[in-house]
Scaffold this motif. Structure first.
Motif, mmCIF file in Angstrom:
data_model
loop_
_atom_site.group_PDB
_atom_site.id
_atom_site.type_symbol
_atom_site.label_atom_id
_atom_site.label_comp_id
_atom_site.label_asym_id
_atom_site.label_seq_id
_atom_site.Cartn_x
_atom_site.Cartn_y
_atom_site.Cartn_z
ATOM 1 N N PHE A 143 0.832 -1.199 0.000
ATOM 2 C CA PHE A 143 0.000 0.000 0.000
ATOM 3 C C PHE A 143 0.872 1.257 0.000
ATOM 4 C CE2 PHE A 143 -2.302 3.294 2.426
ATOM 5 C CZ PHE A 143 -3.362 3.502 1.550
ATOM 6 N N TYR A 144 1.905 1.268 0.824
ATOM 7 C CA TYR A 144 2.822 2.410 0.883
ATOM 8 C C TYR A 144 3.467 2.650 -0.485
ATOM 9 C CZ TYR A 144 7.131 4.992 1.928
ATOM 10 O OH TYR A 144 8.162 5.893 1.923
ATOM 11 N N ALA A 145 3.890 1.577 -1.146
ATOM 12 C CA ALA A 145 4.520 1.703 -2.464
ATOM 13 C C ALA A 145 3.562 2.320 -3.476
ATOM 14 C CB ALA A 145 4.994 0.332 -2.941
ATOM 15 N N LEU A 146 2.300 1.943 -3.418
ATOM 16 C CA LEU A 146 1.315 2.499 -4.353
ATOM 17 C C LEU A 146 1.047 3.975 -4.063
ATOM 18 C CD1 LEU A 146 -1.180 -0.501 -4.481
ATOM 19 C CD2 LEU A 146 0.338 0.259 -6.316
ATOM 20 N N VAL A 147 1.019 4.337 -2.795
ATOM 21 C CA VAL A 147 0.827 5.746 -2.432
ATOM 22 C C VAL A 147 1.979 6.583 -2.978
ATOM 23 C CG1 VAL A 147 0.739 7.366 -0.513
ATOM 24 C CG2 VAL A 147 -0.570 5.244 -0.397
ATOM 25 N N GLU A 148 3.202 6.117 -2.785
ATOM 26 C CA GLU A 148 4.366 6.848 -3.281
ATOM 27 C C GLU A 148 4.411 6.839 -4.809
ATOM 28 O OE1 GLU A 148 6.427 8.658 -1.456
ATOM 29 O OE2 GLU A 148 5.144 8.144 0.261
ATOM 30 N N ALA A 149 3.992 5.738 -5.417
ATOM 31 C CA ALA A 149 3.985 5.650 -6.879
ATOM 32 C C ALA A 149 3.022 6.661 -7.491
ATOM 33 C CB ALA A 149 3.615 4.240 -7.320
ATOM 34 N N THR A 150 1.951 6.975 -6.791
ATOM 35 C CA THR A 150 0.985 7.954 -7.290
ATOM 36 C C THR A 150 1.636 9.326 -7.432
ATOM 37 O OG1 THR A 150 -0.800 6.733 -6.215
ATOM 38 C CG2 THR A 150 -1.272 8.980 -6.900
ATOM 39 N N LYS A 151 2.495 9.670 -6.488
ATOM 40 C CA LYS A 151 3.207 10.952 -6.565
ATOM 41 C C LYS A 151 4.119 10.979 -7.784
ATOM 42 C CE LYS A 151 3.219 11.048 -1.501
ATOM 43 N NZ LYS A 151 4.073 11.018 -0.281
ATOM 44 N N PHE A 152 4.793 9.867 -8.034
ATOM 45 C CA PHE A 152 5.665 9.787 -9.211
ATOM 46 C C PHE A 152 4.841 9.777 -10.496
ATOM 47 C CE2 PHE A 152 7.781 6.963 -12.334
ATOM 48 C CZ PHE A 152 8.880 7.753 -12.625
ATOM 49 N N ALA A 153 3.680 9.138 -10.470
ATOM 50 C CA ALA A 153 2.841 9.032 -11.671
ATOM 51 C C ALA A 153 2.394 10.400 -12.176
ATOM 52 C CB ALA A 153 1.623 8.159 -11.384
ATOM 53 N N LYS A 154 2.255 11.369 -11.289
ATOM 54 C CA LYS A 154 1.856 12.718 -11.706
ATOM 55 C C LYS A 154 2.901 13.359 -12.606
ATOM 56 C CE LYS A 154 -0.776 13.337 -7.443
ATOM 57 N NZ LYS A 154 -0.885 14.064 -6.156
ATOM 58 N N LEU A 155 4.142 12.879 -12.524
ATOM 59 C CA LEU A 155 5.205 13.345 -13.411
ATOM 60 C C LEU A 155 5.423 12.384 -14.569
ATOM 61 C CD1 LEU A 155 7.810 14.311 -10.661
ATOM 62 C CD2 LEU A 155 6.206 15.842 -11.808
ATOM 63 N N TRP A 156 5.318 11.091 -14.281
ATOM 64 C CA TRP A 156 5.629 10.066 -15.272
ATOM 65 C C TRP A 156 4.614 10.024 -16.413
ATOM 66 C CZ3 TRP A 156 9.225 7.266 -17.310
ATOM 67 C CH2 TRP A 156 8.934 6.079 -17.966
ATOM 68 N N VAL A 157 3.339 10.086 -16.092
ATOM 69 C CA VAL A 157 2.302 9.980 -17.124
ATOM 70 C C VAL A 157 2.393 11.131 -18.126
ATOM 71 C CG1 VAL A 157 -0.179 9.977 -17.556
ATOM 72 C CG2 VAL A 157 0.762 8.589 -15.702
ATOM 73 N N PRO A 158 2.481 12.400 -17.695
ATOM 74 C CA PRO A 158 2.648 13.478 -18.688
ATOM 75 C C PRO A 158 3.923 13.341 -19.510
ATOM 76 C CG PRO A 158 1.991 14.373 -16.562
ATOM 77 C CD PRO A 158 2.323 12.937 -16.329
ATOM 78 N N PHE A 159 5.010 12.865 -18.895
ATOM 79 C CA PHE A 159 6.268 12.673 -19.625
ATOM 80 C C PHE A 159 6.091 11.646 -20.744
ATOM 81 C CE2 PHE A 159 10.071 9.983 -20.086
ATOM 82 C CZ PHE A 159 10.990 10.918 -20.555
ATOM 83 N N CYS A 160 5.449 10.523 -20.425
ATOM 84 C CA CYS A 160 5.233 9.469 -21.428
ATOM 85 C C CYS A 160 4.400 9.965 -22.594
ATOM 86 C CB CYS A 160 4.563 8.265 -20.779
ATOM 87 S SG CYS A 160 5.615 7.350 -19.633
ATOM 88 N N LYS A 161 3.365 10.726 -22.308
ATOM 89 C CA LYS A 161 2.465 11.179 -23.366
ATOM 90 C C LYS A 161 3.071 12.338 -24.161
ATOM 91 C CE LYS A 161 -1.664 9.367 -21.161
ATOM 92 N NZ LYS A 161 -3.037 9.595 -20.704
ATOM 93 N N LYS A 162 3.879 13.154 -23.509
ATOM 94 C CA LYS A 162 4.521 14.265 -24.205
ATOM 95 C C LYS A 162 5.509 13.758 -25.240
ATOM 96 C CE LYS A 162 7.343 18.395 -23.388
ATOM 97 N NZ LYS A 162 8.004 19.259 -22.370
ATOM 98 N N TYR A 163 6.291 12.743 -24.880
ATOM 99 C CA TYR A 163 7.335 12.239 -25.769
ATOM 100 C C TYR A 163 6.979 10.904 -26.420
ATOM 101 C CZ TYR A 163 10.131 15.897 -23.615
ATOM 102 O OH TYR A 163 10.597 17.111 -23.166
ATOM 103 N N ASN A 164 5.728 10.495 -26.297
ATOM 104 C CA ASN A 164 5.238 9.267 -26.934
ATOM 105 C C ASN A 164 6.119 8.067 -26.590
ATOM 106 O OD1 ASN A 164 3.447 7.757 -28.503
ATOM 107 N ND2 ASN A 164 4.667 8.044 -30.359
#
Length: 397
Positions: A143-164
């Motif tokens: 659960f802790y890992a998923l909570v922390e991953a959500t914070k990273f996902a806010k940066l990771w998801v836009p990065f993936c979509k910006k650069y395909n």
């Protein structure tokens, strides 16, 4: 010229494996000759000879079944351009994503995190996605890992979509050094890449540190303080909610640890899937479901759109119940000498099943039509679950 809105969203291409058919037929011919020799000419009825004949008979029988199965294989081709002409992004159906894990030691949370991140970054409207993670170990670390991953996902998801980005599981993406030239040629991408790698290393370090040391049981984690993984009540926590219903935001992320009681069998992954289906039916109730094991990730961000080409196009026949995607294993040996990539299962035998009716469900990497899982006919339009359900009402249930 045909109207583009009437063109099929996918096509089945029938393959002619003439050489394979000839070789399979020769093999069957020689097997039958061997059995004929055993029955009519070999007078040795000792136990070893009888056992050999039984084994050869069984092999011949299975060879006939396999030969018939892959006699007329097909390959399915999807047309994403036609899908987007027929259905706008806002009209795409909702999709619930299921991830199952059972042991934080055998299945380290960082692996589950990478699987979840690859799903959150799918090329699909975020307000149509909801990711449910089933943790059968009731682990505060997961659960802790998923909570922390959500914070990273806010940066990771836009990065993936910006650069395909194509491979959207960070641990695999950052292992690939083929982007060196791109990083040097495009300074902005280079800076963003360095930042993402630094953030991922920070996330990985926090999870590894939490695994070695105790996690402070603050209010968010307090519910795990006195839980026994084999005897506890259900825990359902909404880790992230797309409150603004943004198409380009972050999809819902929900953690589930189902109820466990020693006197009741929990049916392992099948039981977890049943609970995920019931809970998601009350919260988001998407008409389609994708299920993945925690140690798998999506290596094609448009896979959901490819699946929708098949699930949304009935071709005037009964609707498709499920779409099974093939598996590919990373870090395999060159030329795959031991057949670990399951090419025979998915390409040859699987293609043959597709020519007959449809491939078998492999237990993971599969898109399901929800009402079929509920035991209803694909033609039944009854609303299942709570209509207009949403991930609301707090964190724990």
């Amino acid at each position: 010229m045909a109207n583009e809105n009437t063109l099929p969203l996918y096509d089945k291409i029938w393959l002619k494996y003439t050489f394979s058919r000839v070789m399979d037929s020769f093999t069957l011919f020689f097997l039958l000759l061997l059995l004929g020799y055993r029955i009519f000419y070999d007078r040795n009825y000792s136990i070893p000879c009888v056992l050999a004949m039984l084994c050869e008979s069984w092999f011949t029988f299975t060879w006939i079944l396999t030969m018939n199965t892959k006699w007329s294989p097909v390959r399915t081709i999807t047309h994403l351009d036609r899908l987007m002409l027929r259905v706008s992004e806002s009209e795409l159906p909702a999709l619930d994503l299921f991830v199952t894990t059972a042991d934080p030691v055998l299945e380290p949370p960082i692996i589950t995190v990478n699987t979840v991140l690859s799903l959150l970054a799918l090329d699909y409207p975020a307000n149509k996605l909801a990711c449910y993670v089933s943790d059968d170990a009731c682990s505060v670390l997961t659960f802790y890992a998923l909570v922390e991953a959500t914070k990273f996902a806010k940066l990771w998801v836009p990065f993936c979509k910006k650069y395909n980005v194509q491979i959207r599981a960070p641990f695999r993406y950052f292992l690939d050094e083929d982007d060196d030239s791109n990083r040097k040629e495009f300074p902005e991408f280079h800076q963003d890449w360095l930042r993402m790698k630094e953030e991922y290393c920070y996330l990985k370090g926090k999870i590894e540190n939490a695994a070695q040391n105790s996690i402070p049981l603050v209010e968010e984690f307090a519910i795990f303080s006195n839980t026994d993984k084999k005897n506890h009540s259900a825990i359902i926590k909404v880790i992230w909610k797309n409150k603004e219903n943004l198409e380009d935001g972050l999809p819902h992320l929900i953690y589930i640890s189902r109820e466990k009681m020693p006197q009741h069998p929990h049916q392992y992954k099948a039981g977890a899937m049943n609970v995920l289906t019931r809970v998601s039916g009350l919260m988001t109730n998407a008409p389609f479901i994708l299920n993945l094991d925690c140690d798998m990730h999506v290596n094609n961000p448009k896979i959901a759109l490819h699946a929708m080409c098949i699930l949304l196009d009935s071709k005037g026949e009964k609707e498709v119940a499920f779409v099974q995607c093939p598996q590919q294993f990373y870090d395999g040996l060159k030329d795959d000498p031991f057949g670990n990539q399951l090419v025979t299962l998915f390409l040859y035998v699987g293609g043959g099943y597709g020519g007959l009716q449809g491939i078998l469900y492999a237990g993971t990497n599969c898109f399901h039509r929800r009402k079929v899982i509920y035991g209803l006919s694909p033609d039944n339009d009854i609303q299942i679950g709570k209509k207009n359900g949403g991930v609301i009402n707090g964190n724990s249930y």
